[in-house]
Structures are given as C-alpha cells and as structure tokens.
Design a protein around this motif. Structure first.
Motif, PDB file in Angstrom:
ATOM      1  N   LYS A   1      -6.326  -6.287   0.661  1.00  0.00           N
ATOM      2  CA  LYS A   1      -5.356  -5.256   0.296  1.00  0.00           C
ATOM      3  C   LYS A   1      -4.928  -4.487   1.532  1.00  0.00           C
ATOM      4  CE  LYS A   1      -4.846  -1.305  -2.728  1.00  0.00           C
ATOM      5  NZ  LYS A   1      -4.055  -0.426  -2.643  1.00  0.00           N
ATOM      6  N   GLU A   2      -3.640  -4.228   1.637  1.00  0.00           N
ATOM      7  CA  GLU A   2      -3.130  -3.407   2.728  1.00  0.00           C
ATOM      8  C   GLU A   2      -3.318  -1.942   2.376  1.00  0.00           C
ATOM      9  OE1 GLU A   2       0.955  -4.224   3.539  1.00  0.00           O
ATOM     10  OE2 GLU A   2       0.508  -6.107   4.537  1.00  0.00           O
ATOM     11  N   LEU A   3      -3.735  -1.171   3.373  1.00  0.00           N
ATOM     12  CA  LEU A   3      -3.924   0.264   3.186  1.00  0.00           C
ATOM     13  C   LEU A   3      -2.974   1.027   4.092  1.00  0.00           C
ATOM     14  CD1 LEU A   3      -7.829   0.440   3.369  1.00  0.00           C
ATOM     15  CD2 LEU A   3      -6.424   0.394   1.305  1.00  0.00           C
ATOM     16  N   THR A   4      -2.560   2.185   3.637  1.00  0.00           N
ATOM     17  CA  THR A   4      -1.816   3.085   4.516  1.00  0.00           C
ATOM     18  C   THR A   4      -2.832   3.732   5.464  1.00  0.00           C
ATOM     19  OG1 THR A   4      -2.103   5.018   3.085  1.00  0.00           O
ATOM     20  CG2 THR A   4      -0.178   3.610   2.664  1.00  0.00           C
ATOM     21  N   THR A   5      -2.334   4.393   6.476  1.00  0.00           N
ATOM     22  CA  THR A   5      -3.250   5.059   7.403  1.00  0.00           C
ATOM     23  C   THR A   5      -4.026   6.168   6.688  1.00  0.00           C
ATOM     24  OG1 THR A   5      -1.416   6.442   8.166  1.00  0.00           O
ATOM     25  CG2 THR A   5      -1.974   4.513   9.505  1.00  0.00           C
ATOM     26  N   GLN A   6      -3.402   6.839   5.735  1.00  0.00           N
ATOM     27  CA  GLN A   6      -4.107   7.893   5.012  1.00  0.00           C
ATOM     28  C   GLN A   6      -5.208   7.308   4.132  1.00  0.00           C
ATOM     29  OE1 GLN A   6      -3.652  11.428   5.325  1.00  0.00           O
ATOM     30  NE2 GLN A   6      -5.683  11.128   4.446  1.00  0.00           N
TER      31      GLN A   6
ATOM     32  N   GLY B   1       7.830  -2.295   8.785  1.00  0.00           N
ATOM     33  CA  GLY B   1       8.899  -1.412   9.254  1.00  0.00           C
ATOM     34  C   GLY B   1       8.332  -0.539  10.354  1.00  0.00           C
ATOM     35  N   THR B   2       8.379   0.767  10.158  1.00  0.00           N
ATOM     36  CA  THR B   2       7.849   1.688  11.165  1.00  0.00           C
ATOM     37  C   THR B   2       6.457   2.195  10.796  1.00  0.00           C
ATOM     38  OG1 THR B   2       8.902   3.561  10.053  1.00  0.00           O
ATOM     39  CG2 THR B   2      10.159   2.485  11.823  1.00  0.00           C
ATOM     40  N   HIS B   3       5.918   1.737   9.666  1.00  0.00           N
ATOM     41  CA  HIS B   3       4.629   2.217   9.182  1.00  0.00           C
ATOM     42  C   HIS B   3       3.493   1.277   9.565  1.00  0.00           C
ATOM     43  CE1 HIS B   3       6.663   5.234   6.765  1.00  0.00           C
ATOM     44  NE2 HIS B   3       7.515   4.282   6.399  1.00  0.00           N
ATOM     45  N   ARG B   4       2.384   1.862   9.961  1.00  0.00           N
ATOM     46  CA  ARG B   4       1.189   1.072  10.264  1.00  0.00           C
ATOM     47  C   ARG B   4       0.481   0.743   8.956  1.00  0.00           C
ATOM     48  NH1 ARG B   4       1.145   5.320  13.903  1.00  0.00           N
ATOM     49  NH2 ARG B   4       1.120   4.764  16.100  1.00  0.00           N
ATOM     50  N   ARG B   5      -0.048  -0.468   8.884  1.00  0.00           N
ATOM     51  CA  ARG B   5      -0.844  -0.885   7.735  1.00  0.00           C
ATOM     52  C   ARG B   5      -2.095  -1.580   8.260  1.00  0.00           C
ATOM     53  NH1 ARG B   5       2.004   2.185   5.461  1.00  0.00           N
ATOM     54  NH2 ARG B   5       3.537   1.731   3.862  1.00  0.00           N
ATOM     55  N   VAL B   6      -3.196  -1.386   7.545  1.00  0.00           N
ATOM     56  CA  VAL B   6      -4.458  -2.024   7.902  1.00  0.00           C
ATOM     57  C   VAL B   6      -5.004  -2.736   6.675  1.00  0.00           C
ATOM     58  CG1 VAL B   6      -5.044  -0.413   9.745  1.00  0.00           C
ATOM     59  CG2 VAL B   6      -5.776   0.071   7.438  1.00  0.00           C
ATOM     60  N   TYR B   7      -5.778  -3.780   6.917  1.00  0.00           N
ATOM     61  CA  TYR B   7      -6.428  -4.467   5.813  1.00  0.00           C
ATOM     62  C   TYR B   7      -7.767  -3.807   5.528  1.00  0.00           C
ATOM     63  CZ  TYR B   7      -2.990  -8.199   6.077  1.00  0.00           C
ATOM     64  OH  TYR B   7      -1.822  -8.910   6.058  1.00  0.00           O
ATOM     65  N   THR B   8      -8.113  -3.750   4.263  1.00  0.00           N
ATOM     66  CA  THR B   8      -9.375  -3.150   3.840  1.00  0.00           C
ATOM     67  C   THR B   8     -10.543  -3.774   4.589  1.00  0.00           C
ATOM     68  OG1 THR B   8      -8.435  -2.794   1.650  1.00  0.00           O
ATOM     69  CG2 THR B   8     -10.815  -2.624   1.844  1.00  0.00           C
ATOM     70  N   GLN B   9     -10.540  -5.095   4.708  1.00  0.00           N
ATOM     71  CA  GLN B   9     -11.641  -5.806   5.370  1.00  0.00           C
ATOM     72  C   GLN B   9     -11.838  -5.309   6.802  1.00  0.00           C
ATOM     73  OE1 GLN B   9     -13.797  -8.010   4.011  1.00  0.00           O
ATOM     74  NE2 GLN B   9     -14.899  -8.036   5.943  1.00  0.00           N
ATOM     75  N   ASP B  10     -10.756  -5.077   7.524  1.00  0.00           N
ATOM     76  CA  ASP B  10     -10.862  -4.599   8.906  1.00  0.00           C
ATOM     77  C   ASP B  10     -11.458  -3.192   8.973  1.00  0.00           C
ATOM     78  OD1 ASP B  10      -9.786  -6.966   9.901  1.00  0.00           O
ATOM     79  OD2 ASP B  10      -7.725  -6.194   9.762  1.00  0.00           O
ATOM     80  N   VAL B  11     -11.087  -2.347   8.020  1.00  0.00           N
ATOM     81  CA  VAL B  11     -11.626  -0.984   7.981  1.00  0.00           C
ATOM     82  C   VAL B  11     -13.117  -1.023   7.647  1.00  0.00           C
ATOM     83  CG1 VAL B  11     -11.489   1.260   6.832  1.00  0.00           C
ATOM     84  CG2 VAL B  11      -9.396   0.003   7.368  1.00  0.00           C
TER      85      VAL B  11
END
Length: 84
Positions: A8-13, A41-51
């Motif tokens: 799942k992609e997460l927002t930075t928040q 786009g201009t927003h950063r996204r991270v994967y749950t697994q990476d976090v």
C-alpha cells in the motif's frame, strides 16, 4: 493496531504517523535516502513495507547502541549495585 497491505502506498503524513515522528522529519529521512520513496505528481509516496523495514532497522540500531552504552558503563565501573 491496524492491518495494512505491505504494498500500500502511504502519504508522508501516514508514514510519519506509523513511525510516530513529525511529517517534516519523515521528509528529511526521505531526502537523505534512508527510506525509499517515489513521486505521484508533486507528492511523495512511500510503501508500507519500506516504512516497516526502516522502523525495524531503527529498533535494532537503538538496541545495539543501548547494549554498547551498558557495556561502556559497566567497564567504567558504573552501577556497581548491579554487579553479580
């Protein structure tokens, strides 16, 4: 406790909340390359697994640092009341 798919992609928040840090600090970690991210786009996204992997690494590093400090204190003669 919540169950989240690891891809799942997460927002930075959302990622910051998962790590219990501020969003600004999380963005600093991303910019330093400590957690992989991609842009939508201009927003950063991270994967749950990476976090979650970062959180596990951080936990391991903290425990190692604590063990090292305890050894240093013991070698310096600190806390003799805990000697066996």
């Amino acid at each position: 406790m919540s169950i989240v798919p690891v891809q799942k992609e997460l927002t930075t928040q959302q990622a910051a909340n998962l790590l219990n840090v501020s969003r600004q600090y999380l963005v600093q970690l991303l910019d330093e390359g400590k957690i992989p991210f991609h842009r939508t786009g201009t927003h950063r996204r991270v994967y749950t697994q990476d976090v979650l992997e970062y959180r596990a690494r951080r936990k391991t590093e903290r425990r190692a640092s604590l063990a090292e400090m305890m050894q240093d204190t013991k070698a310096a003669g600190g806390y003799p009341e805990f000697d066996e």
